[in-house]
Design a protein around this motif. Sequence first.
Motif, PDB file in Angstrom:
ATOM      1  N   GLY A   1       6.920  70.283  10.522  1.00  0.00           N
ATOM      2  CA  GLY A   1       6.209  69.078  10.280  1.00  0.00           C
ATOM      3  C   GLY A   1       6.811  68.437   9.097  1.00  0.00           C
ATOM      4  O   GLY A   1       7.624  68.848   8.131  1.00  0.00           O
ATOM      5  N   ARG A   2       6.815  67.085   9.067  1.00  0.00           N
ATOM      6  CA  ARG A   2       7.461  66.249   7.961  1.00  0.00           C
ATOM      7  C   ARG A   2       8.750  66.280   7.550  1.00  0.00           C
ATOM      8  O   ARG A   2       9.356  66.627   6.630  1.00  0.00           O
ATOM      9  N   ASN A   3       9.483  66.276   8.684  1.00  0.00           N
ATOM     10  CA  ASN A   3      11.167  66.495   8.536  1.00  0.00           C
ATOM     11  C   ASN A   3      11.973  65.334   8.588  1.00  0.00           C
ATOM     12  O   ASN A   3      12.899  65.327   8.578  1.00  0.00           O
ATOM     13  N   TYR A   4      11.065  64.121   8.857  1.00  0.00           N
ATOM     14  CA  TYR A   4      11.712  62.873   8.753  1.00  0.00           C
ATOM     15  C   TYR A   4      10.953  62.102   7.791  1.00  0.00           C
ATOM     16  O   TYR A   4       9.765  61.739   7.613  1.00  0.00           O
ATOM     17  N   ALA A   5      11.691  61.449   6.870  1.00  0.00           N
ATOM     18  CA  ALA A   5      11.164  60.589   5.827  1.00  0.00           C
ATOM     19  C   ALA A   5      10.096  59.402   6.270  1.00  0.00           C
ATOM     20  O   ALA A   5       9.098  59.112   5.797  1.00  0.00           O
TER      21      ALA A   5
ATOM     22  N   LEU B   1      15.461  65.892   7.161  1.00  0.00           N
ATOM     23  CA  LEU B   1      15.476  66.486   5.674  1.00  0.00           C
ATOM     24  C   LEU B   1      16.109  67.936   5.536  1.00  0.00           C
ATOM     25  O   LEU B   1      16.885  68.033   4.546  1.00  0.00           O
ATOM     26  N   TRP B   2      15.685  68.497   6.527  1.00  0.00           N
ATOM     27  CA  TRP B   2      16.483  69.802   6.903  1.00  0.00           C
ATOM     28  C   TRP B   2      17.133  69.977   8.068  1.00  0.00           C
ATOM     29  O   TRP B   2      16.583  69.487   9.211  1.00  0.00           O
ATOM     30  N   LYS B   3      18.239  70.339   8.350  1.00  0.00           N
ATOM     31  CA  LYS B   3      18.981  70.296   9.505  1.00  0.00           C
ATOM     32  C   LYS B   3      18.550  71.576  10.476  1.00  0.00           C
ATOM     33  O   LYS B   3      18.152  72.445   9.962  1.00  0.00           O
TER      34      LYS B   3
END
Length: 203
Positions: free
Chosen positions: A7-11, A149-151
Motif C-alpha cells: 500500500g501507499r507506494n505512489y505519492a 516509492l520502492w521499486k
Amino acid sequence: MKIICIGRNYASHIEELQNERPTEPVIFIKPDSAILLKQHPFVIPEFSEDVQHEVEVIVKINKVGKYIEPKFAHKYYDEISVGIDFTARDLQNDLKSKGLPWEKAKAFDGSAVIGDFLPKEQFSSLENLTFELKNNNQTVQEGNVNMMLWKIDELIAYVSQYFTLKIGDIIFTGTPKGVAKVNPNDVLEGYLEGQKLFRIQIK
C-alpha cells in the motif's frame, strides 16, 4: 500460495486518499480465496456501497527466498503482469477509523484480479514500465513503475525479511492515483506496455 500487497507506494495515490506518507512499505496479505477466477465476473459484495478499483503491476515469485538482498531480488521472479486490488473503501475507512485491520475491506473473495503473465525478458527495462486501467474504454488509471516509492526488487527484499517467499506467491506493488468506484455493467481492462492482460465484467 499467498498474495502480498503493498500500500501507499505512489505519492499521487497517497495524496489522493489524504494518507500519511510511509517511511517503509505498507504490507497486507490476501488469501488465495481472494483470486477472481478466470472468465468470472466481479460481483460487488453486499457489505459495501463503494468498491473501488486499484490497478497494479504484479510479479510472480519463482523460487523460495528469505532475507533476500536487493541485488539478488531480480532472480526471484521472471514473470510480470497487472492486476486489480479491489477495495471496499467505505468498509476500509470505517475499520481505519477504529484502528482495526483492513482484511475485510481488502481480502474478501474475488478481490484480487490477476492478469495474464508475460516473461520479464520481453521488456527492455523493468524500471520504466507503463500500465493503465480502462473502464468502458476510457482510461481511468495510468502509471509508470518509475513513480514507485520502492521499486520491485526493493519490495521483494523488504517483504522477504518478514515472510518466506514461495513459488507461486504474487506481489501487488501498489496503485497510482485514479482509484474510483465500480458499478454494475462496467468493463475493466488492464494493460502493461500497451498489451491487454485482463478484461473483467462488473456485476
